[in-house]
Enzyme design. Structure first.
Site, PDB file in Angstrom:
ATOM      1  N   GLY A  75       0.915  -1.183  -0.079  1.00 44.49           N
ATOM      2  CA  GLY A  75      -0.024  -0.069   0.105  1.00 44.49           C
ATOM      3  C   GLY A  75       0.757   1.209   0.001  1.00 44.49           C
ATOM      4  O   GLY A  75       1.739   1.316   0.761  1.00 44.49           O
ATOM      5  N   ALA A  76       0.524   2.185  -0.884  1.00 40.74           N
ATOM      6  CA  ALA A  76       1.618   3.177  -1.151  1.00 40.74           C
ATOM      7  C   ALA A  76       1.932   3.996   0.078  1.00 40.74           C
ATOM      8  O   ALA A  76       3.132   4.096   0.518  1.00 40.74           O
ATOM      9  CB  ALA A  76       1.089   4.035  -2.144  1.00 40.74           C
ATOM     10  N   ARG A  93      10.157  -1.271  -4.750  1.00 45.26           N
ATOM     11  CA  ARG A  93       8.997  -1.167  -5.568  1.00 45.26           C
ATOM     12  C   ARG A  93       9.014   0.036  -6.522  1.00 45.26           C
ATOM     13  O   ARG A  93       8.989   1.057  -5.729  1.00 45.26           O
ATOM     14  CB  ARG A  93       7.681  -1.175  -4.493  1.00 45.26           C
ATOM     15  CG  ARG A  93       7.756  -2.755  -4.249  1.00 45.26           C
ATOM     16  CD  ARG A  93       6.171  -3.113  -3.472  1.00 45.26           C
ATOM     17  NE  ARG A  93       5.506  -3.553  -4.679  1.00 45.26           N
ATOM     18  CZ  ARG A  93       3.975  -3.569  -4.373  1.00 45.26           C
ATOM     19  NH1 ARG A  93       3.716  -3.429  -3.106  1.00 45.26           N
ATOM     20  NH2 ARG A  93       3.439  -3.774  -5.341  1.00 45.26           N
ATOM     21  N   GLN A 145      -5.931  -8.907  -2.511  1.00 40.92           N
ATOM     22  CA  GLN A 145      -5.706  -8.020  -1.413  1.00 40.92           C
ATOM     23  C   GLN A 145      -7.075  -7.668  -1.069  1.00 40.92           C
ATOM     24  O   GLN A 145      -7.216  -7.101   0.249  1.00 40.92           O
ATOM     25  CB  GLN A 145      -5.051  -6.539  -1.957  1.00 40.92           C
ATOM     26  CG  GLN A 145      -3.749  -6.642  -1.886  1.00 40.92           C
ATOM     27  CD  GLN A 145      -2.990  -7.067  -3.488  1.00 40.92           C
ATOM     28  OE1 GLN A 145      -3.883  -7.615  -4.142  1.00 40.92           O
ATOM     29  NE2 GLN A 145      -1.901  -6.469  -3.632  1.00 40.92           N
ATOM     30  N   ASP A 154      -1.538   4.776  -6.364  1.00 46.10           N
ATOM     31  CA  ASP A 154       0.021   4.567  -6.070  1.00 46.10           C
ATOM     32  C   ASP A 154       0.673   5.746  -6.493  1.00 46.10           C
ATOM     33  O   ASP A 154       1.865   6.029  -6.139  1.00 46.10           O
ATOM     34  CB  ASP A 154       0.637   3.401  -6.600  1.00 46.10           C
ATOM     35  CG  ASP A 154       0.126   2.138  -5.953  1.00 46.10           C
ATOM     36  OD1 ASP A 154      -1.061   1.732  -5.921  1.00 46.10           O
ATOM     37  OD2 ASP A 154       0.750   1.696  -4.736  1.00 46.10           O
ATOM     38  N   ASN A 204      -3.031   2.595 -10.006  1.00 49.57           N
ATOM     39  CA  ASN A 204      -3.512   1.720  -8.886  1.00 49.57           C
ATOM     40  C   ASN A 204      -3.518   0.528  -9.282  1.00 49.57           C
ATOM     41  O   ASN A 204      -2.826   0.259 -10.438  1.00 49.57           O
ATOM     42  CB  ASN A 204      -4.741   2.377  -8.541  1.00 49.57           C
ATOM     43  CG  ASN A 204      -5.246   1.905  -7.185  1.00 49.57           C
ATOM     44  OD1 ASN A 204      -4.553   2.021  -6.208  1.00 49.57           O
ATOM     45  ND2 ASN A 204      -6.410   1.260  -7.008  1.00 49.57           N
TER      46      ASN A 204
HETATM   47  O1  MRU Z   1       0.657  -3.805  -4.796  1.00 48.63           O
HETATM   48  P1  MRU Z   1      -0.134  -3.398  -3.615  1.00 48.63           P
HETATM   49  O2  MRU Z   1      -1.094  -4.193  -2.667  1.00 48.63           O
HETATM   50  O3  MRU Z   1       0.888  -2.524  -2.744  1.00 48.63           O
HETATM   51  O4  MRU Z   1      -0.985  -2.157  -4.470  1.00 48.63           O
HETATM   52  C1  MRU Z   1      -1.839  -1.096  -3.390  1.00 48.63           C
HETATM   53  C2  MRU Z   1      -2.663  -0.631  -4.160  1.00 48.63           C
HETATM   54  O5  MRU Z   1      -2.604  -0.423  -5.340  1.00 48.63           O
HETATM   55  C3  MRU Z   1      -3.368   0.461  -3.269  1.00 48.63           C
HETATM   56  O6  MRU Z   1      -4.802   0.614  -3.897  1.00 48.63           O
HETATM   57  C4  MRU Z   1      -2.875   1.756  -3.209  1.00 48.63           C
HETATM   58  O7  MRU Z   1      -1.417   1.541  -2.818  1.00 48.63           O
HETATM   59  C5  MRU Z   1      -3.226   2.640  -2.246  1.00 48.63           C
HETATM   60  S1  MRU Z   1      -3.078   2.299  -0.757  1.00 48.63           S
HETATM   61  C6  MRU Z   1      -3.974   3.403   0.336  1.00 48.63           C
END
Ligand code: MRU
Length: 345
Positions: free
Chosen positions: A45-46, A87, A192, A233, A243
């Site tokens: 999550g970003a 990442r 997720q 993201d 995203n």
């Molecule tokens: O690959 P992830 O699980 O890190 O991706 C997360 C997302 O795409 C979320 O929607 C994004 O980071 C927003 S978190 C508030």
């Protein structure tokens, strides 16, 4: 329950790969453990990636043995470089690295720099907590009483080390007395939505129905989805938004069905240095995430696989972007810039 906690000499994080079956905490005492946790998506999550990286950098800095500040700075650059490769898509990571670099550069001695880095990491976390709470409260006005809201991936407390973004708005709407039901898209391939969003909302007693990603169009057509809210993201200057993979398809479907499509994110997710979504780096992840399910092979050996972790939603599909500084609509290129402009005193 906190996604990330600084415990004086270590970073404790919830291993999100084990949820919802087990609540497992991982203690990181070395920055390389934090890098691995980010790469393996134990923390994801970003905003949470940014906070974890900030503490990870502080951990790395605390262990540096340098004869002077110049040597310290050069060793610290190696720590930054390692985090920068963990990442590529979530810009919060790079904003956190930049904040940490500025904090170290301002310090005049090694011991001052170590203290400044730890203080800055705590501030990165505090800022995400404040921003996600504020944007969640700002977003409440967009949710009608009785709304059925579709969300994708996970944008709750686990993903933000704060109140949440997409789920934060839903939580705040419920806290404000609105009746809200959520439809959570499972979010292939790492689920997720099924594992984390479903778990977080059920813990809070918020009504949630799980669907597979490919069911969204069906429910929109039936009139059973009133709006879509997702996290982000990286949001670039013209409003194009990266995203979780699958978000773009939901945005196109939402437009076709006349359903508002909202993006919720703190300003730490905005990257005005990039003009349009075409230039956002998209992370390509391991093919086994697609060929295997819970460790079990489901596709024939040798199959070619594509596994982009994110997609880009062009701004024309986005009804509004909700940040802690306000809600932006078209023209996004002007309105996002306005939201990020330093406040006049
Ligand atoms: O690959 P992830 O699980 O890190 O991706 C997360 C997302 O795409 C979320 O929607 C994004 O980071 C927003 S978190 C508030």
């Amino acid at each position: 329950m906190k996604a990330l906690q600084w415990l004086g000499d270590r970073l404790r994080l919830i291993d999100q790969t084990r949820l919802p079956h087990k609540l497992v905490y991982v203690d990181c005492r070395d920055y390389r453990q934090v890098v691995s946790a980010i790469m393996q998506m134990k923390v994801r999550g970003a905003p949470a990636i940014g906070v974890a990286a900030a503490y990870g950098i502080a951990l790395g800095a605390l262990k540096i043995k340098a004869k002077d500040k110049a040597e310290f700075d050069s060793q610290l650059e190696k720590v930054f470089a390692t985090f920068a490769t963990s990442r590529p898509t979530a810009v919060n990571l790079f904003h956190a690295i930049n904040r940490m670099r500025q904090a170290a550069l301002k310090a005049s001695s090694v011991s001052q720099a170590k203290q400044a880095l730890l203080d800055e990491a705590k501030q990165v976390q505090a800022d995400e907590e404040t921003a996600t709470l504020r944007l969640s409260q700002l977003g409440v006005g967009l949710i009608k009483d009785g709304a059925i809201v579709l969300t994708h991936c996970n944008a709750g407390p686990l993903a933000t080390a704060g109140y949440g973004t997409a789920l934060g708005i839903i939580r705040a709407a419920v806290a404000a007395g609105k009746k809200v039901e959520v439809i959570a898209a499972e979010t292939r391939p790492l689920l997720q939505g099924a594992r984390l969003t479903a778990w977080e909302l059920m813990q809070e007693g918020i009504a949630v129905t799980l669907i597979t990603d490919s069911m969204a169009g069906h429910f929109m057509k039936q009139g059973e989805i009133h709006c879509v809210i997702v996290g982000a993201d990286r949001i670039v200057a013209n409003g194009d938004t990266a995203n979780k993979i699958g978000t773009y398809a939901l945005a196109v479907l939402a437009k076709e069905h006349g359903i508002p499509f909202y993006v919720a994110a703190p300003t730490s997710t905005i990257d005005l240095s990039i003009a349009s979504g075409d230039a956002i780096p998209i992370e390509e992840r391991d093919p086994t995430e697609v060929t295997h399910f819970a460790g079990f092979r489901i596709a024939p050996k040798g199959i070619a696989v594509a596994n982009p972790a994110f997609d880009i939603t062009p701004h024309r599909y986005i009804t509004a972007i909700i940040t802690e500084n306000g809600i932006a609509q078209e023209p996004f290129d002007q309105n996002l810039k306005r939201l990020l402009a330093p406040k006049e005193v």
